[in-house]
Motif scaffolding. Structure first.
Motif, PDB file in Angstrom:
ATOM      1  N   TYR A   1       4.141   5.331  -5.983  1.00 45.53           N
ATOM      2  CA  TYR A   1       3.986   5.436  -7.438  1.00 45.53           C
ATOM      3  C   TYR A   1       2.981   6.525  -7.807  1.00 45.53           C
ATOM      4  O   TYR A   1       3.124   7.189  -8.837  1.00 45.53           O
ATOM      5  CB  TYR A   1       3.556   4.096  -8.038  1.00 45.53           C
ATOM      6  CG  TYR A   1       4.712   3.163  -8.270  1.00 45.53           C
ATOM      7  CD1 TYR A   1       5.770   3.547  -9.097  1.00 45.53           C
ATOM      8  CD2 TYR A   1       4.769   1.914  -7.671  1.00 45.53           C
ATOM      9  CE1 TYR A   1       6.846   2.698  -9.315  1.00 45.53           C
ATOM     10  CE2 TYR A   1       5.835   1.067  -7.880  1.00 45.53           C
ATOM     11  CZ  TYR A   1       6.874   1.469  -8.704  1.00 45.53           C
ATOM     12  OH  TYR A   1       7.946   0.641  -8.920  1.00 45.53           O
ATOM     13  N   GLY A   2       1.962   6.722  -6.956  1.00 41.45           N
ATOM     14  CA  GLY A   2       1.011   7.811  -7.201  1.00 41.45           C
ATOM     15  C   GLY A   2       1.722   9.153  -7.201  1.00 41.45           C
ATOM     16  O   GLY A   2       1.441  10.022  -8.045  1.00 41.45           O
ATOM     17  N   ILE A   3       2.678   9.327  -6.286  1.00 40.63           N
ATOM     18  CA  ILE A   3       3.455  10.574  -6.232  1.00 40.63           C
ATOM     19  C   ILE A   3       4.306  10.715  -7.486  1.00 40.63           C
ATOM     20  O   ILE A   3       4.401  11.788  -8.089  1.00 40.63           O
ATOM     21  CB  ILE A   3       4.338  10.581  -4.966  1.00 40.63           C
ATOM     22  CG1 ILE A   3       3.462  10.619  -3.710  1.00 40.63           C
ATOM     23  CG2 ILE A   3       5.296  11.783  -4.994  1.00 40.63           C
ATOM     24  CD1 ILE A   3       4.226  10.408  -2.418  1.00 40.63           C
TER      25      ILE A   3
ATOM     26  N   LYS B   1       0.833  -1.200   0.000  1.00 44.26           N
ATOM     27  CA  LYS B   1       0.000   0.000   0.000  1.00 44.26           C
ATOM     28  C   LYS B   1       0.872   1.256   0.000  1.00 44.26           C
ATOM     29  O   LYS B   1       0.601   2.218  -0.732  1.00 44.26           O
ATOM     30  CB  LYS B   1      -0.917  -0.021   1.224  1.00 44.26           C
ATOM     31  CG  LYS B   1      -1.938   1.111   1.237  1.00 44.26           C
ATOM     32  CD  LYS B   1      -2.851   0.977   2.446  1.00 44.26           C
ATOM     33  CE  LYS B   1      -3.845   2.142   2.488  1.00 44.26           C
ATOM     34  NZ  LYS B   1      -4.739   2.048   3.680  1.00 44.26           N
TER      35      LYS B   1
ATOM     36  N   PHE C   1       3.770   9.504 -10.527  1.00 43.01           N
ATOM     37  CA  PHE C   1       2.983   9.792 -11.727  1.00 43.01           C
ATOM     38  C   PHE C   1       2.293  11.153 -11.674  1.00 43.01           C
ATOM     39  O   PHE C   1       1.690  11.579 -12.646  1.00 43.01           O
ATOM     40  CB  PHE C   1       1.987   8.669 -11.992  1.00 43.01           C
ATOM     41  CG  PHE C   1       2.660   7.396 -12.409  1.00 43.01           C
ATOM     42  CD1 PHE C   1       3.490   7.373 -13.518  1.00 43.01           C
ATOM     43  CD2 PHE C   1       2.492   6.230 -11.682  1.00 43.01           C
ATOM     44  CE1 PHE C   1       4.132   6.206 -13.898  1.00 43.01           C
ATOM     45  CE2 PHE C   1       3.132   5.057 -12.058  1.00 43.01           C
ATOM     46  CZ  PHE C   1       3.962   5.041 -13.171  1.00 43.01           C
ATOM     47  N   ARG C   2       2.401  11.842 -10.523  1.00 36.92           N
ATOM     48  CA  ARG C   2       1.969  13.248 -10.465  1.00 36.92           C
ATOM     49  C   ARG C   2       3.151  14.200 -10.644  1.00 36.92           C
ATOM     50  O   ARG C   2       2.980  15.416 -10.580  1.00 36.92           O
ATOM     51  CB  ARG C   2       1.252  13.526  -9.132  1.00 36.92           C
ATOM     52  CG  ARG C   2      -0.115  12.862  -9.036  1.00 36.92           C
ATOM     53  CD  ARG C   2      -0.923  13.404  -7.859  1.00 36.92           C
ATOM     54  NE  ARG C   2      -0.316  13.089  -6.563  1.00 36.92           N
ATOM     55  CZ  ARG C   2      -0.546  11.956  -5.894  1.00 36.92           C
ATOM     56  NH1 ARG C   2      -1.373  11.047  -6.384  1.00 36.92           N
ATOM     57  NH2 ARG C   2       0.025  11.744  -4.732  1.00 36.92           N
TER      58      ARG C   2
ATOM     59  N   TRP D   1       2.612   1.590  -3.530  1.00 38.11           N
ATOM     60  CA  TRP D   1       1.732   2.086  -4.593  1.00 38.11           C
ATOM     61  C   TRP D   1       1.401   3.552  -4.381  1.00 38.11           C
ATOM     62  O   TRP D   1       1.224   4.309  -5.335  1.00 38.11           O
ATOM     63  CB  TRP D   1       0.449   1.248  -4.663  1.00 38.11           C
ATOM     64  CG  TRP D   1       0.678  -0.123  -5.204  1.00 38.11           C
ATOM     65  CD1 TRP D   1       0.455  -1.302  -4.567  1.00 38.11           C
ATOM     66  CD2 TRP D   1       1.213  -0.456  -6.487  1.00 38.11           C
ATOM     67  NE1 TRP D   1       0.826  -2.351  -5.361  1.00 38.11           N
ATOM     68  CE2 TRP D   1       1.298  -1.875  -6.552  1.00 38.11           C
ATOM     69  CE3 TRP D   1       1.645   0.284  -7.584  1.00 38.11           C
ATOM     70  CZ2 TRP D   1       1.779  -2.546  -7.661  1.00 38.11           C
ATOM     71  CZ3 TRP D   1       2.137  -0.380  -8.698  1.00 38.11           C
ATOM     72  CH2 TRP D   1       2.188  -1.777  -8.728  1.00 38.11           C
ATOM     73  N   LYS D   2       1.348   3.981  -3.098  1.00 41.35           N
ATOM     74  CA  LYS D   2       1.169   5.397  -2.813  1.00 41.35           C
ATOM     75  C   LYS D   2       2.363   6.185  -3.347  1.00 41.35           C
ATOM     76  O   LYS D   2       2.224   7.290  -3.883  1.00 41.35           O
ATOM     77  CB  LYS D   2       1.030   5.600  -1.298  1.00 41.35           C
ATOM     78  CG  LYS D   2       0.527   6.991  -0.909  1.00 41.35           C
ATOM     79  CD  LYS D   2       0.454   7.131   0.604  1.00 41.35           C
ATOM     80  CE  LYS D   2      -0.584   6.192   1.196  1.00 41.35           C
ATOM     81  NZ  LYS D   2      -0.672   6.362   2.673  1.00 41.35           N
TER      82      LYS D   2
END
Length: 410
Positions: free
Chosen positions: A209-211, A203, A213-214, A206-207
């Motif tokens: 990776y969210g950063i 978790k 891709f922003r 993946w958080k």
């Protein structure tokens, strides 16, 4: 950075990956033909769209784990999956099991690569990385030159022996990593909370990776790379279709009363061999020549050489002219190769280097998905129409690279 001064990790990796890549290129170019003969070309074409999806998953998981668990454990995990899958491929009683093993081999390699690249970045000073990445690329491309020629014999006539050889080499490589290679994860990033659940760990990753891709800079870099790679990947796509279908048979040279006459397929084989040979001979000197160039200028030069070289291919069908434009195209590819890895290793923050290396592979996967559109369009457009579209892709990539270094100056 001289080879004798390299860390022992890099020396072990260079030898292991050079040996494995030789064997890899003895089976990989023929795998579509192999499945096509078993399932039919249409089903095989559909089946071959699945491996890139598993590669995306493997790269993202491998990159996340490399930052959390360390480079060495992830490399061992990836190498063990490949070893088991090659053995399964060799023992397989059915084509469907062959296919599952093939996907497993790709998944293991995708998990392995981000940790492998991050380890190089951990060990090598920023100013030396281009040269070191170029050395690894040279070792890999020696296999790419020699492997297909050997594989044409071994894959179809001695496939089981070849697959067992791959499994054995990977097993030796696994043992070498286990006993010789040391961990390089930066000390500041080693976590003490060993009791954290696997679910929580994923978790958090993946958080992360969210950063990523922003990250506007990273997204522009990925987009620029996708458009550039659509051009570069035409070598075994529309490049092959055009030379095979539109280039007439012609004489390479005359000797006394003898002449070496090549068909379109033969000419494509020669061009492919020239591409691989140029890579092996020139990637190290070219990397050295451009060592003091800014990354921005190297990316732009690479993309223009690849785009203009591909477009020029459609202007003439003379064999010696085709050799010339292949040299231009290939130098665009050579110039780019070490710089992409050095850029992302420099840009990525130390605590997320593995994740960025894993996410970086998306440009190759998406590029590989989009690149075949040229073959699809060739059913409606003449060759110069397709080559013009390829040239436009390269110009879009150049504009994106210019924008990238405006928002992220070197």
């Amino acid at each position: 950075m001289k080879l004798r001064l390299w860390d022992i990790n890099l020396k072990v990796r260079l030898i292991g990956e050079a040996l494995f890549n030789m064997l890899f290129w003895m089976y990989f170019p023929f795998i579509t033909v192999y499945f096509g003969s078993s399932f039919g070309n249409q089903i095989a074409g559909i089946l071959m769209t699945a491996p890139p999806i598993f590669s995306i998953i493997g790269s993202l998981v491998g990159g996340a784990l490399a930052d959390r668990l360390g480079r060495r454990p992830v490399m061992l995990f990836g190498a063990s999956i490949q070893t088991v899958m090659f053995a399964m491929f060799a023992l397989s009683p059915s084509r469907w099991m062959d296919y599952a093993a093939f996907i497993g081999i790709g998944l293991g390699g995708a998990i392995f690569r981000p940790a492998s690249s991050a380890m190089i970045a951990d060990l090598v000073p920023a100013q030396e990385r281009r040269q070191v990445f170029a050395t690894f690329t040279t070792a890999n491309n020696i296999g790419a030159v020699l492997g297909p020629a050997l594989g044409a014999v071994f894959f179809f006539h001695y496939r089981h022996e070849l697959l067992w050889s791959c499994a054995f080499v990977l097993l030796l490589y696994f043992i070498a990593i286990y006993f010789i290679v040391h961990e390089t994860l930066p000390q500041s990033e080693k976590h003490e909370e060993h009791s954290v659940s696997i679910r929580h760990m994923f978790k958090e990753q993946w958080k992360g990776y969210g950063i990523i891709f922003r990250d506007k800079v990273f997204l522009v870099y990925i987009l620029a790379g996708i458009f550039a790679l659509v051009t570069i990947m035409q070598l075994d796509l529309y490049f092959a279709v055009y030379v095979t279908n539109y280039v007439p048979a012609q004489t390479l040279f005359n000797w006394h009363d003898h002449a070496l006459v090549l068909s379109g397929k033969d000419i494509f084989g020669f061009l492919l061999g020239l591409n691989g040979l140029l890579f092996v001979l020139f990637i190290l000197p070219v990397t050295k020549w451009f060592r003091n160039w800014k990354e921005r200028n190297v990316f732009i030069l690479s993309t223009l050489l690849a785009g203009v070289g591909t477009f020029a291919l459609g202007l003439n069908t003379n064999i010696w002219y085709l050799f010339f434009v292949t040299i231009i195209f290939t130098f665009g590819e050579i110039v780019r190769s070490p710089v992409t890895q050095s850029f992302i290793s420099r840009y990525a923050p130390e605590h997320a280097r593995g994740q960025y290396m894993g996410a970086d592979n998306l440009q190759y996967t998406v590029g590989r998905f989009l690149a075949p559109v040229t073959v699809f369009l060739s059913g409606w457009l003449p060759p110069m129409g397709v080559f013009s579209i390829i040239l436009v892709f390269s110009f879009i990539s150049v504009l994106l690279y210019i924008q990238l270094f405006r928002i992220h100056p070197e």
